[in-house]
Design a protein around this motif. Structure first.
Motif, mmCIF file in Angstrom:
data_model
loop_
_atom_site.group_PDB
_atom_site.id
_atom_site.type_symbol
_atom_site.label_atom_id
_atom_site.label_comp_id
_atom_site.label_asym_id
_atom_site.label_seq_id
_atom_site.Cartn_x
_atom_site.Cartn_y
_atom_site.Cartn_z
ATOM 1 N N UNK A 122 -33.833 -23.808 37.405
ATOM 2 C CA UNK A 122 -33.123 -24.704 38.321
ATOM 3 C C UNK A 122 -32.992 -26.090 37.717
ATOM 4 N N UNK A 123 -31.846 -26.704 37.943
ATOM 5 C CA UNK A 123 -31.659 -28.108 37.603
ATOM 6 C C UNK A 123 -31.860 -28.926 38.880
ATOM 7 N N UNK A 124 -31.642 -30.223 38.804
ATOM 8 C CA UNK A 124 -31.808 -31.061 39.989
ATOM 9 C C UNK A 124 -30.829 -30.681 41.084
ATOM 10 N N UNK A 125 -29.656 -30.187 40.710
ATOM 11 C CA UNK A 125 -28.609 -29.918 41.692
ATOM 12 C C UNK A 125 -28.345 -28.440 41.945
ATOM 13 N N UNK A 126 -28.674 -27.558 40.994
ATOM 14 C CA UNK A 126 -28.272 -26.149 41.094
ATOM 15 C C UNK A 126 -29.416 -25.207 40.781
ATOM 16 N N UNK A 127 -29.404 -24.056 41.444
ATOM 17 C CA UNK A 127 -30.302 -22.973 41.071
ATOM 18 C C UNK A 127 -29.605 -21.615 41.204
ATOM 19 N N UNK A 128 -28.288 -21.632 41.359
ATOM 20 C CA UNK A 128 -27.555 -20.388 41.477
ATOM 21 C C UNK A 128 -26.083 -20.627 41.724
ATOM 22 N N UNK A 129 -25.373 -19.545 41.971
ATOM 23 C CA UNK A 129 -23.932 -19.632 42.191
ATOM 24 C C UNK A 129 -23.484 -18.487 43.089
#
Length: 266
Positions: A122-129
């Motif tokens: 995970x990044x600060x803004x995303x963990x998937x799509x």
């Protein structure tokens, strides 16, 4: 930044560049199918022996689209990298509903998910799509963070305006990269494939190793954890992803690195 159909030949560079092309045209599958199967095809190996890329840059560093170098965009001299994981996992149906609702607002009820996966890190803004489609066979891509969804597109559904190019078997949604801790980056992307495609894979930079993408409902998604082999500079762009497509016989029918659509930008 909204780009209409006339700009479908725009750079395929990740989200810090411009949005990528998208196509219309296949039937949606149910939430249950997405959750139970996680999309057709392997999500990608949990990499026991990490793939390494890099080597000597190919010379030109000005083009922000695919080339044979692992370092692009004129902003980075670092060429080595390691893909430490390319495994994606399904997101449960209830969470998918929340992601689409927060991403699309009142338009969410018009869309059914075809792919919903968590990325390897995970990044600060995303963990998937999540990729979803409506009754008119129009797609939308929403990035997730927990049970919330967001899109860098404005409006989130603008990619529906992007059309197939003549004779093409692959079209692109959004592709992007974001820091995910010290020395780590999350790379994710999605797109659309035509009916003759049976397998979609992705490679990175000048490393030939290919990782299977998730596939369902005419859409594909990939996610990977990337680590530069040397400390990156503040404007590190990372290696370009290259999408590959294969037919039912196993023959490669598309290689993004050889796509004439982007030849002028290499």
């Amino acid at each position: 930044m909204k780009i209409g159909p006339q700009d479908n030949g725009a750079s395929l560079r990740r989200r810090w560049g411009v949005p990528l092309g998208v196509a219309t045209g296949v039937t949606a599958v149910s939430v249950a199918a997405v959750v139970a199967l996680g999309g057709r095809g392997d999500a990608g190996p949990s990499v026991a022996g990490p793939a390494h890329g890099g080597g000597t840059p190919a010379g030109s560093t000005s083009a922000p689209s695919p080339s044979t170098s692992s370092s692009h965009g004129g902003a980075s001299a670092e060429s080595g990298f390691t893909i430490t994981d390319a495994t994606t996992t399904p997101i449960d149906a209830g969470t998918v509903t929340g992601i689409l609702s927060s991403c699309l607002g009142p338009d969410a009820s018009q869309y059914q998910p075809v792919l919903a996966v968590r990325t390897p890190l995970a990044s600060a803004d995303w963990d998937g799509v999540v990729v979803a489609v409506n009754s008119a066979d129009q797609y939308v891509q929403c990035q997730s963070k927990g049970d919330r969804g967001s899109s860098p597109d404005s409006p989130p559904t603008f990619i529906n305006d992007r059309l197939w190019g003549t004779g093409r078997v692959i079209e692109y949604f959004d592709s992007m990269m974001q820091p995910a801790g010290e020395g780590k980056y999350l790379v994710l992307g999605a797109g659309h494939y035509s009916s003759e495609v049976s397998k979609v894979t992705v490679s990175f930079g000048d490393d030939p190793k290919q990782y299977p993408a998730r596939m369902a409902g005419g859409a594909f998604v990939y996610g990977a954890a990337l680590s530069p082999d040397t400390p990156p500079g503040p404007r590190y762009m990372g290696p370009s992803p290259y999408v590959h497509a294969y037919d039912a016989s196993g023959k490669e029918i598309y290689n993004q690195a050889e796509d004439p659509k982007f030849a002028g930008e290499q």
